[in-house]
Scaffold this active site. Structure first.
Site, short mmCIF file in Angstrom:
data_model
loop_
_atom_site.label_atom_id
_atom_site.label_comp_id
_atom_site.label_asym_id
_atom_site.label_seq_id
_atom_site.Cartn_x
_atom_site.Cartn_y
_atom_site.Cartn_z
CD GLU A 119 18.09 51.08 -12.32
OE1 GLU A 119 17.57 51.87 -13.12
OE2 GLU A 119 17.53 50.69 -11.27
CE LYS B 126 13.86 51.28 -16.52
NZ LYS B 126 13.98 51.96 -15.20
CB CYS C 219 14.65 49.32 -12.17
SG CYS C 219 14.04 49.98 -10.59
#
Length: 522
Positions: A280, A342, A392
């Site tokens: 990330e 995301k 994540c």
């Protein structure tokens, strides 16, 4: 109180005792909740979780009032959360640069809020016990496990959710893991609650049937581990997962940017693979701010080596509009660039809740107001495998991954998580996150690839087995060959529907048990 042959609501008690648990009892509840930390990795004493919850269930059963039970549950939930996410203190002090006192206050407020879900467990169960005149067994083995599971489900989505340290995660290597493809991690919370209720039943005449039930649950879970819910598909692909181990306090330092870019360029181009993935925000700046020709050079390498590169970097879409994203560079230079944004952002870290900008203004966090990605995003192809990314914190939300698999025109065959947990120092956050990824593989029957900044960079097969991993807090490259899987587990098909159906059936059974108990008393 819990007595043989009597309803938990039967015995009269002094009003003071009914409404005000002692400070010592509340401290004991907090410590009992905190002890659950040892049931998760890296310790992994999963049976301890049964004992911790059994203590709560016993104390709630001994509580003759809803208020008293609620306070005990609140203290238990506070201790559970504080132990489970204490590493947030590292983030707040070392990287958000809050004074220690404010960090303690902030963490305490979060845990007091999270304790409300423990209060929900105990308070609602006690209210139902009194409302339905439940016998002890129905209370301990049906109602309390359901309210516990529902409380974990609720804290997984209320105010965007924070389901870290849900009880089911402690059982990724335990017999109960067999239930994950059927009812998911929240359904496993119910099964954990039933197991805890069996321990709490040791004070009752029906202790041996309760122990028999727990044995059935454990053996049933172990048996379900042998079921093949999904099947291998396609040809294996070669992967290289990069772990740069970039110091978090230098990651967004402009003076250190060229060093980061050089390190990842060297790691990417060191050897070809069908899929090469960075962590990330491995590239911690927008493409517009990169040195001229940097991405073009990586594209040339992708073309000449036949590699698909997955690069974590923020993408700027306009003034103040950016995403925490992944982009792919494929061997076909003219192909449309695949982009994943995301979708489930971290409150205060990646988006600012309405009315709380004053909080984020105190925190020194880069990229703290990102744009949310779409809930349904297509996977990308690597040869004949389809890879679905998540970034994540997103793999904490198994229902959302199941939703994407269920609704995609072509469901993914591999899952890819890219993360950066360096915000939390050398803490239990990394092994806990690895457990979470293992649970996603158990729920979906899909292998998981993990590319992280300093751990856990790993490969987990479709049965939840850790097949490859790099040491934490080192830089390195994990090279392996993986094969995807196809097929739909019940959890993928139903999501939380299977968990909610289980809970509804158990509550219905408890209601009938209460009616039967009243008829016998009459």
């Amino acid at each position: 109180m819990l007595r043989r042959r009597t309803s938990p609501a039967a015995a009269p008690v002094p009003a003071l005792r009914a409404n005000k648990p002692s400070a010592l009892l509340l401290l004991g509840a907090a410590l009992a909740g905190a002890s659950s930390l040892l049931s998760f990795q890296p310790v992994g004493w999963w049976p301890l979780q049964f004992l911790s919850l059994a203590w709560l269930f016993y104390q709630v059963g001994m509580s003759p009032s809803v208020k008293r039970a609620t306070l005990i549950g609140w203290a238990f939930g506070f201790g559970w959360t504080l132990a489970g996410v204490h590493w947030l203190y590292v983030f707040m002090t070392d990287f958000a640069h809050l004074p220690a006192v404010l960090a303690v206050v902030g963490l305490s407020l979060l845990c007091l809020y999270m304790g409300l879900w423990g209060a929900f467990t105990a308070g609602v169960a006690t209210w139902l016990r009194r409302r339905w005149s439940l016998p002890v067994a129905a209370f301990l083995l049906l109602v309390l496990p359901v309210t516990w599971g529902v409380s974990e489900w609720l804290r997984g989505w209320v105010f965007t959710g924070f389901p870290w340290a849900s009880s089911g995660y402690a059982h990724d290597l335990a017999p109960l893991a067999g239930y994950a493809p059927l009812i998911g991690v929240y359904g496993m919370g119910i099964v954990v609650g039933v197991s805890a209720g069996c321990f709490a039943m040791l004070t009752q005449r029906a202790r041996w049937p309760a122990m028999g039930l727990m044995a059935v649950l454990l053996l049933g879970g172990a048996g379900l581990r042998t079921v093949e819910w999904t099947q291998d598909v396609g040809q294996p692909i070669s992967v290289r997962l990069l772990q740069g181990n970039i110091a978090q306090d230098r990651k967004f330092d402009a003076e250190f940017l060229n060093s980061i870019l050089t390190r990842y360029q060297g790691m990417i181009t060191a050897a070809p693979a069908d899929l090469i993935a960075t962590p990330e925000t491995a590239i911690p700046t927008f493409p517009q701010h990169l040195p001229e020709g940097y991405l073009a050079g990586l594209q040339r390498y992708a073309t000449t080596s036949g590699s698909t590169l997955v690069i974590g970097m923020p993408l700027l879409d306009g003034p103040g509009k950016y995403g925490n994203s992944l982009v792919t560079l494929t061997p076909q230079p003219q192909a449309t660039v695949y982009r994943y944004d995301k979708a489930h952002l971290v409150p205060f870290g990646e988006f600012i809740p309405p009315g709380f900008r004053w909080v984020t203004d105190m925190l020194d966090i880069p990229l703290n107001d990102a744009t949310r990605g779409a809930a349904l995003q297509a996977p990308f192809a690597v040869k004949d495998q389809l890879v679905l990314p998540n970034i994540c914190y997103e793999d904490v939300f198994g229902e959302e991954i199941a939703y994407q698999l269920r609704n995609a025109p072509q469901p993914a065959t591999l899952l890819l998580n890219v993360s950066n947990l360096s915000w939390y120092g050398q803490s239990v956050a990394i092994p806990q996150h690895l457990q979470i990824s293992r649970m996603r593989t158990l729920e979906t029957g899909r292998p998981m690839l993990r590319a992280t900044n300093d751990g856990a960079t790993a490969i987990i097969d479709r049965r939840g087995n850790l097949t490859h991993a790099l040491p934490f807090y080192t830089d390195g490259v994990l090279a392996a060959t993986v094969r995807g899987a196809t097929g739909m587990t019940p959890f993928i098909r139903l999501g939380s529907g299977s968990f909610l159906l289980l809970g509804a059936c158990m509550l219905l059974g408890a209601w009938f048990a209460g009616r039967r108990y009243l008829r016998k008393k009459a």
